[in-house]
Design an enzyme around this catalytic site. Structure first.
Site, PDB file in Angstrom:
ATOM      1  N   HIS A 192       1.203  -0.998  -0.042  1.00  0.00           N
ATOM      2  CA  HIS A 192      -0.107   0.105  -0.284  1.00  0.00           C
ATOM      3  C   HIS A 192       0.856   1.443   0.298  1.00  0.00           C
ATOM      4  O   HIS A 192       2.484   1.162   0.431  1.00  0.00           O
ATOM      5  CB  HIS A 192      -1.190  -0.037   1.057  1.00  0.00           C
ATOM      6  CG  HIS A 192      -2.226  -0.814   1.080  1.00  0.00           C
ATOM      7  ND1 HIS A 192      -2.230  -2.343   1.285  1.00  0.00           N
ATOM      8  CD2 HIS A 192      -3.964  -0.846   0.390  1.00  0.00           C
ATOM      9  CE1 HIS A 192      -3.550  -2.421   0.817  1.00  0.00           C
ATOM     10  NE2 HIS A 192      -3.736  -2.051   0.698  1.00  0.00           N
ATOM     11  N   LYS A 206      -0.676   5.316   4.308  1.00  0.00           N
ATOM     12  CA  LYS A 206      -2.116   3.674   4.741  1.00  0.00           C
ATOM     13  C   LYS A 206      -1.651   3.648   6.729  1.00  0.00           C
ATOM     14  O   LYS A 206      -0.243   3.931   7.276  1.00  0.00           O
ATOM     15  CB  LYS A 206      -1.485   2.941   4.481  1.00  0.00           C
ATOM     16  CG  LYS A 206      -2.723   1.386   4.846  1.00  0.00           C
ATOM     17  CD  LYS A 206      -3.083   0.596   4.049  1.00  0.00           C
ATOM     18  CE  LYS A 206      -3.537  -0.632   4.787  1.00  0.00           C
ATOM     19  NZ  LYS A 206      -5.360   0.174   4.517  1.00  0.00           N
TER      20      LYS A 206
HETATM   21  N1  LIG Z   1     -12.740  -0.236   1.716  1.00  0.00           N
HETATM   22  C1  LIG Z   1     -11.481   0.427   1.319  1.00  0.00           C
HETATM   23  O1  LIG Z   1     -12.043  -0.013  -0.349  1.00  0.00           O
HETATM   24  C2  LIG Z   1     -10.826   1.546   0.964  1.00  0.00           C
HETATM   25  C3  LIG Z   1      -9.610   1.532  -0.062  1.00  0.00           C
HETATM   26  C4  LIG Z   1      -9.067   2.904   0.025  1.00  0.00           C
HETATM   27  C5  LIG Z   1      -9.084   2.890   1.240  1.00  0.00           C
HETATM   28  N2  LIG Z   1      -9.552   2.681   2.586  1.00  0.00           N
HETATM   29  C6  LIG Z   1      -9.771   3.522   3.711  1.00  0.00           C
HETATM   30  O2  LIG Z   1      -9.980   4.765   4.203  1.00  0.00           O
HETATM   31  C7  LIG Z   1      -9.519   5.179   4.843  1.00  0.00           C
HETATM   32  C8  LIG Z   1      -9.775   6.435   4.461  1.00  0.00           C
HETATM   33  O3  LIG Z   1      -8.432   6.729   3.585  1.00  0.00           O
HETATM   34  P1  LIG Z   1      -8.240   7.869   2.835  1.00  0.00           P
HETATM   35  O4  LIG Z   1      -6.528   7.609   1.757  1.00  0.00           O
HETATM   36  O5  LIG Z   1      -8.920   8.346   2.109  1.00  0.00           O
HETATM   37  O6  LIG Z   1      -7.461   8.546   3.968  1.00  0.00           O
HETATM   38  P2  LIG Z   1      -7.423  10.417   3.975  1.00  0.00           P
HETATM   39  O7  LIG Z   1      -6.456  10.652   5.066  1.00  0.00           O
HETATM   40  O8  LIG Z   1      -6.830  10.798   2.513  1.00  0.00           O
HETATM   41  O9  LIG Z   1      -8.285  11.380   4.054  1.00  0.00           O
HETATM   42  C9  LIG Z   1      -9.303  10.881   5.688  1.00  0.00           C
HETATM   43  C10 LIG Z   1      -9.660  12.173   5.180  1.00  0.00           C
HETATM   44  O10 LIG Z   1     -11.034  12.193   7.214  1.00  0.00           O
HETATM   45  C11 LIG Z   1     -11.415  12.813   7.780  1.00  0.00           C
HETATM   46  N3  LIG Z   1     -11.267  13.069   8.143  1.00  0.00           N
HETATM   47  C12 LIG Z   1     -10.770  13.588   9.976  1.00  0.00           C
HETATM   48  N4  LIG Z   1     -11.042  12.998  11.445  1.00  0.00           N
HETATM   49  C13 LIG Z   1     -13.183  13.490  10.692  1.00  0.00           C
HETATM   50  C14 LIG Z   1     -13.839  13.195  10.983  1.00  0.00           C
HETATM   51  N5  LIG Z   1     -13.769  13.098  12.658  1.00  0.00           N
HETATM   52  N6  LIG Z   1     -14.686  13.557  10.695  1.00  0.00           N
HETATM   53  C15 LIG Z   1     -14.642  13.769   9.377  1.00  0.00           C
HETATM   54  N7  LIG Z   1     -13.711  13.560   8.826  1.00  0.00           N
HETATM   55  C16 LIG Z   1     -12.585  13.692   9.107  1.00  0.00           C
HETATM   56  C17 LIG Z   1     -10.143  13.978   6.961  1.00  0.00           C
HETATM   57  O11 LIG Z   1      -9.970  15.224   7.479  1.00  0.00           O
HETATM   58  C18 LIG Z   1      -9.224  13.006   5.815  1.00  0.00           C
HETATM   59  O12 LIG Z   1      -9.156  14.045   4.467  1.00  0.00           O
HETATM   60  C19 LIG Z   1      -8.530   5.066   5.462  1.00  0.00           C
HETATM   61  O13 LIG Z   1      -8.602   3.578   7.186  1.00  0.00           O
HETATM   62  C20 LIG Z   1      -8.147   3.421   4.267  1.00  0.00           C
HETATM   63  O14 LIG Z   1      -7.635   2.373   4.608  1.00  0.00           O
HETATM   64  C21 LIG Z   1     -10.359   1.877   2.393  1.00  0.00           C
END
Ligand SMILES: NC(=O)c1ccc[n+]([C@@H]2O[C@H](COP(=O)([O-])OP(=O)(O)OC[C@H]3O[C@@H](n4cnc5c(N)ncnc54)[C@H](O)[C@@H]3O)[C@@H](O)[C@H]2O)c1
Length: 266
Positions: free
Chosen positions: A157, A161
Protein backbone atom coordinates in the site's frame (compact mmCIF):
# COMPACT_ATOMS: atom_id res chain seq x y z
CA UNK A 1 -38.08 6.46 -7.37
CA UNK A 2 -36.60 8.89 -4.83
CA UNK A 3 -32.92 9.62 -5.14
CA UNK A 4 -30.73 8.06 -2.45
CA UNK A 5 -29.64 10.90 -0.18
CA UNK A 6 -25.97 10.61 0.76
CA UNK A 7 -23.74 12.33 3.32
CA UNK A 8 -19.98 11.79 2.92
CA UNK A 9 -17.74 11.78 5.99
CA UNK A 10 -14.04 12.32 5.35
CA UNK A 11 -15.16 14.16 2.22
CA UNK A 12 -11.84 15.98 1.68
CA UNK A 13 -9.69 12.84 1.95
CA UNK A 14 -8.28 10.84 -0.94
CA UNK A 15 -11.16 8.36 -0.88
CA UNK A 16 -13.79 10.87 0.27
CA UNK A 17 -13.20 13.13 -2.74
CA UNK A 18 -13.49 10.14 -5.06
CA UNK A 19 -16.81 9.19 -3.38
CA UNK A 20 -18.09 12.77 -3.77
CA UNK A 21 -17.24 12.72 -7.50
CA UNK A 22 -18.89 9.32 -7.91
CA UNK A 23 -22.11 10.30 -6.04
CA UNK A 24 -22.39 13.55 -8.04
CA UNK A 25 -22.18 11.54 -11.27
CA UNK A 26 -25.06 9.15 -10.39
CA UNK A 27 -28.58 10.05 -11.49
CA UNK A 28 -30.15 8.02 -8.65
CA UNK A 29 -28.07 9.59 -5.84
CA UNK A 30 -28.00 13.03 -4.30
CA UNK A 31 -25.11 14.43 -2.27
CA UNK A 32 -26.75 16.27 0.64
CA UNK A 33 -23.84 16.75 3.03
CA UNK A 34 -20.04 16.65 3.34
CA UNK A 35 -18.18 16.42 6.65
CA UNK A 36 -14.46 16.90 7.26
CA UNK A 37 -12.25 19.05 9.52
CA UNK A 38 -10.43 20.20 6.37
CA UNK A 39 -11.71 23.17 4.34
CA UNK A 40 -14.78 23.76 6.56
CA UNK A 41 -17.28 26.09 4.86
CA UNK A 42 -15.90 25.49 1.37
CA UNK A 43 -18.09 23.94 -1.30
CA UNK A 44 -17.28 20.23 -1.61
CA UNK A 45 -18.01 20.21 -5.33
CA UNK A 46 -15.33 22.82 -5.89
CA UNK A 47 -12.81 20.61 -4.08
CA UNK A 48 -13.72 17.23 -5.51
CA UNK A 49 -15.12 18.13 -8.91
CA UNK A 50 -13.88 21.67 -9.60
CA UNK A 51 -17.45 23.01 -9.78
CA UNK A 52 -19.49 24.21 -6.76
CA UNK A 53 -22.55 22.02 -6.10
CA UNK A 54 -24.06 23.92 -3.18
CA UNK A 55 -22.93 21.49 -0.47
CA UNK A 56 -20.61 23.12 2.06
CA UNK A 57 -18.24 21.14 4.25
CA UNK A 58 -19.26 21.00 7.91
CA UNK A 59 -16.90 20.23 10.80
CA UNK A 60 -17.00 16.78 12.49
CA UNK A 61 -18.56 17.75 15.86
CA UNK A 62 -21.71 18.56 13.93
CA UNK A 63 -22.23 15.02 12.63
CA UNK A 64 -25.24 14.32 14.87
CA UNK A 65 -26.85 17.67 14.03
CA UNK A 66 -26.02 17.25 10.32
CA UNK A 67 -27.64 13.82 10.18
CA UNK A 68 -30.73 14.84 12.12
CA UNK A 69 -31.17 17.99 10.01
CA UNK A 70 -30.55 16.37 6.61
CA UNK A 71 -32.04 12.92 7.35
CA UNK A 72 -30.00 11.22 4.60
CA UNK A 73 -30.50 7.57 3.71
CA UNK A 74 -26.81 6.77 3.83
CA UNK A 75 -23.63 8.09 5.46
CA UNK A 76 -20.48 7.01 3.61
CA UNK A 77 -17.39 7.06 5.83
CA UNK A 78 -13.73 7.02 4.76
CA UNK A 79 -11.89 8.48 7.76
CA UNK A 80 -9.96 6.72 10.56
CA UNK A 81 -11.09 3.75 12.71
CA UNK A 82 -11.87 5.81 15.85
CA UNK A 83 -13.76 8.44 13.87
CA UNK A 84 -15.60 5.82 11.82
CA UNK A 85 -16.81 3.98 14.93
CA UNK A 86 -18.14 7.22 16.45
CA UNK A 87 -19.85 8.04 13.15
CA UNK A 88 -21.39 4.57 12.91
CA UNK A 89 -22.89 4.97 16.41
CA UNK A 90 -24.23 8.44 15.54
CA UNK A 91 -25.63 7.32 12.19
CA UNK A 92 -27.41 4.25 13.56
CA UNK A 93 -28.95 6.28 16.40
CA UNK A 94 -30.17 8.81 13.79
CA UNK A 95 -31.72 6.05 11.61
CA UNK A 96 -29.09 6.55 8.89
CA UNK A 97 -27.34 3.58 7.24
CA UNK A 98 -23.55 3.76 7.51
CA UNK A 99 -21.58 2.52 4.48
CA UNK A 100 -18.04 2.31 5.80
CA UNK A 101 -14.80 1.75 3.93
CA UNK A 102 -12.49 2.90 6.72
CA UNK A 103 -10.12 0.06 7.59
CA UNK A 104 -8.70 -0.99 10.96
CA UNK A 105 -12.12 -1.62 12.51
CA UNK A 106 -11.61 -4.38 15.09
CA UNK A 107 -13.51 -7.59 15.77
CA UNK A 108 -14.91 -6.09 19.00
CA UNK A 109 -16.04 -3.00 17.06
CA UNK A 110 -17.90 -5.30 14.65
CA UNK A 111 -19.62 -7.02 17.58
CA UNK A 112 -20.69 -3.59 18.85
CA UNK A 113 -22.00 -2.51 15.42
CA UNK A 114 -23.95 -5.76 15.08
CA UNK A 115 -25.63 -5.25 18.44
CA UNK A 116 -26.29 -1.55 17.73
CA UNK A 117 -28.00 -2.59 14.48
CA UNK A 118 -30.20 -4.97 16.48
CA UNK A 119 -31.03 -2.34 19.11
CA UNK A 120 -31.90 0.33 16.53
CA UNK A 121 -33.35 -2.15 13.97
CA UNK A 122 -30.93 -0.49 11.60
CA UNK A 123 -28.44 -1.67 9.01
CA UNK A 124 -24.75 -1.04 8.37
CA UNK A 125 -22.41 -2.02 5.56
CA UNK A 126 -18.69 -2.26 6.33
CA UNK A 127 -16.25 -3.42 3.66
CA UNK A 128 -12.48 -3.47 4.14
CA UNK A 129 -12.15 -3.55 0.35
CA UNK A 130 -14.65 -2.12 -2.10
CA UNK A 131 -12.66 -3.25 -5.18
CA UNK A 132 -14.59 -6.07 -6.81
CA UNK A 133 -11.33 -7.57 -8.16
CA UNK A 134 -9.93 -7.81 -4.62
CA UNK A 135 -13.02 -9.69 -3.44
CA UNK A 136 -12.63 -12.08 -6.39
CA UNK A 137 -8.98 -12.58 -5.42
CA UNK A 138 -10.07 -13.59 -1.91
CA UNK A 139 -12.58 -16.07 -3.33
CA UNK A 140 -10.01 -17.57 -5.73
CA UNK A 141 -7.45 -17.78 -2.90
CA UNK A 142 -9.88 -19.71 -0.70
CA UNK A 143 -10.51 -22.12 -3.59
CA UNK A 144 -6.79 -22.58 -4.33
CA UNK A 145 -6.02 -23.21 -0.62
CA UNK A 146 -8.14 -26.38 -0.68
CA UNK A 147 -5.59 -27.89 -3.09
CA UNK A 148 -2.42 -25.93 -2.22
CA UNK A 149 -2.38 -25.24 1.55
CA UNK A 150 1.18 -23.77 1.67
CA UNK A 151 0.58 -20.04 1.27
CA UNK A 152 1.81 -16.58 2.25
CA UNK A 153 0.31 -13.12 1.63
CA UNK A 154 2.07 -9.95 0.55
CA UNK A 155 0.06 -6.72 0.71
CA UNK A 156 1.44 -3.47 -0.68
CA UNK A 157 0.00 0.00 0.00
CA UNK A 158 0.89 3.69 -0.25
CA UNK A 159 3.08 5.07 2.53
CA UNK A 160 0.30 7.11 4.19
CA UNK A 161 -1.81 4.09 5.09
CA UNK A 162 -2.07 4.08 8.89
CA UNK A 163 -2.91 0.44 9.65
CA UNK A 164 -1.00 -2.76 8.85
CA UNK A 165 -1.66 -5.36 7.73
CA UNK A 166 -4.54 -4.33 5.50
CA UNK A 167 -8.05 -5.43 6.41
CA UNK A 168 -8.13 -7.28 3.09
CA UNK A 169 -5.01 -9.30 3.97
CA UNK A 170 -6.50 -10.33 7.33
CA UNK A 171 -9.75 -11.29 5.68
CA UNK A 172 -7.93 -13.23 2.93
CA UNK A 173 -6.01 -15.15 5.62
CA UNK A 174 -9.29 -15.92 7.42
CA UNK A 175 -10.93 -17.23 4.23
CA UNK A 176 -7.89 -19.36 3.39
CA UNK A 177 -7.77 -20.76 6.94
CA UNK A 178 -11.49 -21.60 6.81
CA UNK A 179 -11.05 -23.36 3.48
CA UNK A 180 -7.79 -25.36 3.74
CA UNK A 181 -7.86 -28.62 5.63
CA UNK A 182 -4.31 -28.59 6.96
CA UNK A 183 -2.26 -25.60 8.14
CA UNK A 184 1.31 -26.19 7.02
CA UNK A 185 3.83 -23.45 7.66
CA UNK A 186 7.55 -23.31 6.97
CA UNK A 187 9.46 -22.86 10.25
CA UNK A 188 12.47 -20.56 10.33
CA UNK A 189 14.72 -21.61 13.19
CA UNK A 190 16.91 -18.51 13.05
CA UNK A 191 15.42 -15.06 12.37
CA UNK A 192 18.49 -12.88 11.88
CA UNK A 193 16.27 -9.82 11.58
CA UNK A 194 13.29 -9.86 13.99
CA UNK A 195 9.97 -9.95 12.16
CA UNK A 196 11.58 -10.81 8.83
CA UNK A 197 9.03 -13.60 8.22
CA UNK A 198 6.17 -11.15 8.58
CA UNK A 199 3.19 -11.12 10.93
CA UNK A 200 0.75 -13.97 11.32
CA UNK A 201 -3.04 -14.07 11.10
CA UNK A 202 -5.07 -17.29 11.18
CA UNK A 203 -1.76 -19.20 10.93
CA UNK A 204 -0.75 -17.48 7.67
CA UNK A 205 2.26 -15.19 7.23
CA UNK A 206 1.43 -11.67 6.02
CA UNK A 207 4.05 -9.21 4.76
CA UNK A 208 3.12 -5.51 4.57
CA UNK A 209 4.96 -3.18 2.22
CA UNK A 210 4.47 0.61 2.39
CA UNK A 211 5.88 2.79 -0.38
CA UNK A 212 4.98 6.03 -2.14
CA UNK A 213 3.65 5.35 -5.61
CA UNK A 214 1.63 2.31 -4.54
CA UNK A 215 -2.17 2.44 -4.18
CA UNK A 216 -3.51 -0.94 -2.92
CA UNK A 217 -2.15 -4.29 -4.08
CA UNK A 218 -2.16 -7.87 -2.85
CA UNK A 219 -0.37 -11.04 -3.82
CA UNK A 220 -1.26 -14.49 -2.51
CA UNK A 221 1.49 -17.00 -3.25
CA UNK A 222 0.80 -20.73 -3.05
CA UNK A 223 3.66 -23.23 -3.08
CA UNK A 224 3.33 -26.88 -4.09
CA UNK A 225 5.55 -29.70 -5.25
CA UNK A 226 7.50 -28.24 -8.16
CA UNK A 227 4.97 -25.47 -8.71
CA UNK A 228 4.02 -21.97 -7.59
CA UNK A 229 0.63 -20.29 -8.05
CA UNK A 230 0.51 -16.51 -7.65
CA UNK A 231 -2.77 -14.60 -7.46
CA UNK A 232 -2.43 -10.82 -7.64
CA UNK A 233 -4.79 -7.87 -7.59
CA UNK A 234 -3.80 -4.24 -8.18
CA UNK A 235 -5.90 -1.17 -7.47
CA UNK A 236 -3.93 1.30 -9.55
CA UNK A 237 -6.42 4.13 -9.03
CA UNK A 238 -8.89 4.91 -6.21
CA UNK A 239 -11.65 4.84 -8.81
CA UNK A 240 -11.32 1.04 -8.58
CA UNK A 241 -13.26 1.18 -5.29
CA UNK A 242 -16.16 3.27 -6.63
CA UNK A 243 -18.32 0.61 -8.34
CA UNK A 244 -18.28 -1.26 -5.01
CA UNK A 245 -19.16 1.86 -3.00
CA UNK A 246 -21.98 2.68 -5.46
CA UNK A 247 -23.30 -0.88 -5.17
CA UNK A 248 -23.30 -0.64 -1.36
CA UNK A 249 -25.12 2.73 -1.44
CA UNK A 250 -27.75 1.27 -3.80
CA UNK A 251 -28.26 -1.86 -1.69
CA UNK A 252 -28.13 -0.08 1.68
CA UNK A 253 -31.88 0.47 2.04
CA UNK A 254 -32.62 -3.21 1.45
CA UNK A 255 -30.11 -4.84 3.82
CA UNK A 256 -30.77 -5.84 7.43
CA UNK A 257 -28.32 -5.73 10.34
CA UNK A 258 -24.56 -5.64 9.81
CA UNK A 259 -23.24 -6.65 6.40
CA UNK A 260 -19.47 -7.11 6.61
CA UNK A 261 -17.75 -7.48 3.26
CA UNK A 262 -18.66 -6.55 -0.29
CA UNK A 263 -18.96 -10.24 -1.21
CA UNK A 264 -22.36 -10.35 0.53
CA UNK A 265 -23.70 -7.72 -1.87
CA UNK A 266 -22.36 -9.10 -5.15
N1 LIG B 1 -12.57 -0.10 1.92
C1 LIG B 1 -11.81 0.26 0.89
O1 LIG B 1 -11.99 -0.24 -0.24
C2 LIG B 1 -10.74 1.30 1.09
C3 LIG B 1 -9.97 1.74 0.00
C4 LIG B 1 -9.02 2.73 0.24
C5 LIG B 1 -8.86 3.25 1.51
N2 LIG B 1 -9.60 2.77 2.53
C6 LIG B 1 -9.53 3.30 3.89
O2 LIG B 1 -10.26 4.52 3.93
C7 LIG B 1 -9.75 5.34 4.98
C8 LIG B 1 -9.45 6.73 4.45
O3 LIG B 1 -8.40 6.64 3.50
P1 LIG B 1 -7.88 7.93 2.73
O4 LIG B 1 -6.72 7.47 1.93
O5 LIG B 1 -9.01 8.62 2.05
O6 LIG B 1 -7.37 8.82 3.96
P2 LIG B 1 -7.21 10.41 4.01
O7 LIG B 1 -6.31 10.67 5.17
O8 LIG B 1 -6.83 10.94 2.67
O9 LIG B 1 -8.68 10.94 4.35
C9 LIG B 1 -9.28 10.89 5.60
C10 LIG B 1 -10.12 12.14 5.76
O10 LIG B 1 -10.88 12.04 6.96
C11 LIG B 1 -10.95 13.34 7.51
N3 LIG B 1 -11.37 13.29 8.92
C12 LIG B 1 -10.60 13.16 10.01
N4 LIG B 1 -11.36 13.20 11.12
C13 LIG B 1 -12.64 13.36 10.69
C14 LIG B 1 -13.88 13.44 11.35
N5 LIG B 1 -13.97 13.42 12.69
N6 LIG B 1 -15.02 13.57 10.61
C15 LIG B 1 -14.96 13.61 9.26
N7 LIG B 1 -13.79 13.54 8.58
C16 LIG B 1 -12.66 13.40 9.29
C17 LIG B 1 -9.55 13.90 7.30
O11 LIG B 1 -9.53 15.32 7.42
C18 LIG B 1 -9.26 13.42 5.87
O12 LIG B 1 -9.69 14.38 4.91
C19 LIG B 1 -8.53 4.60 5.53
O13 LIG B 1 -8.92 3.85 6.66
C20 LIG B 1 -8.14 3.66 4.40
O14 LIG B 1 -7.43 2.53 4.83
C21 LIG B 1 -10.54 1.81 2.34
Amino acid sequence: MDKIQVVVSGACGRMGQEVVRMVLAQSDMQLVGAIDPMSVGADIGAIASKEPVGVSITPPPEMAQTLSALKPDVMVDFTTPAVAMENIRTALKAGVIPVVGTTGISESDLVEVKSLCEQTQGAAIIAPNFAIGAVLLMKFAAEAARHMPHVEIIELHHDRKLDAPSGTAIKTAQWIADSRGESPQAKTSEEKVPGVRGGEAYGIHIHSIRLPGLVAHQEVIFGGLGQILTLRHDSIDRQSFMPGVALAIRKARSVKGLVYGLEHLL
